[in-house]
Design a protein around this motif. Structure first.
Motif, PDB file in Angstrom:
ATOM      1  N   VAL A  35       3.105   1.605  -3.221  1.00 18.82           N
ATOM      2  CA  VAL A  35       1.644   2.702  -4.569  1.00 18.82           C
ATOM      3  C   VAL A  35       1.555   3.697  -3.981  1.00 18.82           C
ATOM      4  O   VAL A  35       1.637   4.848  -5.277  1.00 18.82           O
ATOM      5  CB  VAL A  35       0.730   1.636  -3.758  1.00 18.82           C
ATOM      6  N   GLU A  36       1.401   4.380  -2.807  1.00 16.73           N
ATOM      7  CA  GLU A  36       0.874   5.632  -2.546  1.00 16.73           C
ATOM      8  C   GLU A  36       2.371   6.642  -2.207  1.00 16.73           C
ATOM      9  O   GLU A  36       2.285   7.653  -2.897  1.00 16.73           O
ATOM     10  CB  GLU A  36       1.012   6.194  -0.944  1.00 16.73           C
ATOM     11  N   PHE A  37       3.987   6.177  -1.895  1.00 11.53           N
ATOM     12  CA  PHE A  37       4.838   7.070  -1.913  1.00 11.53           C
ATOM     13  C   PHE A  37       5.781   6.621  -2.169  1.00 11.53           C
ATOM     14  O   PHE A  37       7.179   7.217  -2.021  1.00 11.53           O
ATOM     15  CB  PHE A  37       5.020   6.968  -0.368  1.00 11.53           C
TER      16      PHE A  37
ATOM     17  N   GLY B  72      -0.983  11.818  -7.898  1.00 11.06           N
ATOM     18  CA  GLY B  72      -1.389  10.715  -7.065  1.00 11.06           C
ATOM     19  C   GLY B  72      -2.129   9.789  -7.277  1.00 11.06           C
ATOM     20  O   GLY B  72      -2.869   9.721  -8.387  1.00 11.06           O
ATOM     21  N   CYS B  73      -1.828   8.435  -6.836  1.00 12.62           N
ATOM     22  CA  CYS B  73      -2.765   8.036  -7.023  1.00 12.62           C
ATOM     23  C   CYS B  73      -4.528   7.473  -6.882  1.00 12.62           C
ATOM     24  O   CYS B  73      -4.608   6.942  -7.782  1.00 12.62           O
ATOM     25  CB  CYS B  73      -2.318   6.625  -6.003  1.00 12.62           C
ATOM     26  N   ASP B  74      -4.859   8.371  -5.985  1.00 14.61           N
ATOM     27  CA  ASP B  74      -5.687   8.742  -5.403  1.00 14.61           C
ATOM     28  C   ASP B  74      -6.511   9.285  -6.517  1.00 14.61           C
ATOM     29  O   ASP B  74      -7.818   9.624  -7.104  1.00 14.61           O
ATOM     30  CB  ASP B  74      -6.277   9.316  -3.662  1.00 14.61           C
TER      31      ASP B  74
ATOM     32  N   ARG C   6      -3.078  -2.352  -8.667  1.00 15.52           N
ATOM     33  CA  ARG C   6      -2.300  -1.061  -8.053  1.00 15.52           C
ATOM     34  C   ARG C   6      -0.616  -1.871  -9.449  1.00 15.52           C
ATOM     35  O   ARG C   6       0.464  -1.053  -9.250  1.00 15.52           O
ATOM     36  CB  ARG C   6      -2.011   0.039  -7.636  1.00 15.52           C
TER      37      ARG C   6
ATOM     38  N   GLU D  91       0.774  -1.147  -0.205  1.00 17.02           N
ATOM     39  CA  GLU D  91      -0.181  -0.225   0.275  1.00 17.02           C
ATOM     40  C   GLU D  91       0.768   1.811   0.386  1.00 17.02           C
ATOM     41  O   GLU D  91       0.046   1.744  -0.560  1.00 17.02           O
ATOM     42  CB  GLU D  91      -0.488   0.533   1.186  1.00 17.02           C
ATOM     43  N   MET D  92       2.028   1.863   1.022  1.00 19.77           N
ATOM     44  CA  MET D  92       2.260   2.876   0.898  1.00 19.77           C
ATOM     45  C   MET D  92       3.592   2.790  -0.711  1.00 19.77           C
ATOM     46  O   MET D  92       4.099   3.954  -0.595  1.00 19.77           O
ATOM     47  CB  MET D  92       3.884   2.294   2.402  1.00 19.77           C
TER      48      MET D  92
ATOM     49  N   ARG E  13       2.164   1.361   9.857  1.00 22.96           N
ATOM     50  CA  ARG E  13       1.137   1.450   9.099  1.00 22.96           C
ATOM     51  C   ARG E  13       0.607   0.102   9.423  1.00 22.96           C
ATOM     52  O   ARG E  13      -1.244  -0.358   9.368  1.00 22.96           O
ATOM     53  CB  ARG E  13       1.526   1.385   7.135  1.00 22.96           C
TER      54      ARG E  13
END
Length: 228
Positions: free
Chosen positions: A42-44, A186-188, A119, A39-40, A56
């Motif tokens: 993907v985000e960062f 960003g992904c979101d 993702r 998850e992280m 997390r």
């Protein structure tokens, strides 16, 4: 003592050592760490601090370092987990076709959207020049994935539901590119467009095709040679 309890080795040798099985809670902790890292990443990106990954996952830094002493170990485990999950998607999709539960092309469509939810494209930057693509565990899982996807596409092609000039590499490239956020987004922010654009792409793979494609269908081996 029964034969099944006899752990002595051949005459003159020490009995074989039995390695303890990991406890269930240790396995759950490891999976929580891998999920949090995925998850992280993907985000960062994969340079995210270790303590943030542990936080997390709801675990301490010591647990993270005990399971993955080096960042490369954690990155490899994330890629291995991701590959296994996507291979499972393809195998279940093909099983649905074989059971007569799913139209062959709809099975391809369902697999593609499921892979997009993982993702895949957002994680591709992890596979840089320093990543060990030839680790035995990764090679085995990659072969499983490729075999499963080729089998799934073969079912759709044999049923006349997949255009004959499209191959597995076309599908993988499409999923990878469409799940990779555009520069500066960003992904979101990008997520709402992924399945919409993937639907448009998949419509182009369905038979009958409205136009021809340039060149020959690329194989996954072709893609690896291009990266070499």
């Amino acid at each position: 003592m029964s034969r099944t309890d006899d752990v002595t080795g051949p005459a003159g040798t020490a009995p074989p050592r039995r390695l303890p099985r990991p406890r269930a809670d240790a396995l759950r902790n490891r999976e929580r760490l891998v999920t949090a890292a995925r998850e992280m990443f993907v985000e960062f990106g994969c340079a995210v601090p270790y303590d943030e990954i542990a936080r997390r996952a709801g675990l301490g830094n010591a647990t993270l370092y005990r399971n993955f002493p080096e960042r490369a170990d954690l990155v490899r485990e994330v890629v291995l987990s991701l590959t296994a999950r996507i291979a499972g998607l393809a195998e279940r999709a093909a099983a649905g076709v074989d059971a007569g539960e799913t139209d062959p092309f709809e099975a391809v469509r369902g697999f593609a959207h499921g892979a997009a939810d993982e993702r895949v494209g957002a994680l591709c930057p992890m596979l840089d020049a320093g990543f060990d693509h030839d680790h035995p565990d990764l090679v085995a899982e990659r072969e499983r994935l490729e075999e499963a996807v080729e089998a799934l596409l073969g079912r759709a092609r044999a049923a006349g539901r997949l255009r004959p000039d499209a191959g597995a590499a076309d599908l993988f490239v499409g999923i990878s590119q469409l799940t990779r956020p555009l520069p500066g987004t960003g992904c979101d922010a990008f997520a709402p467009f992924v399945h919409r654009h993937l639907g448009i792409f998949l419509d182009g793979l369905e038979a009958p095709a409205r136009s021809g494609l340039p060149g020959a269908p690329a194989t996954l081996e072709d893609l690896r040679r291009d990266d070499a």
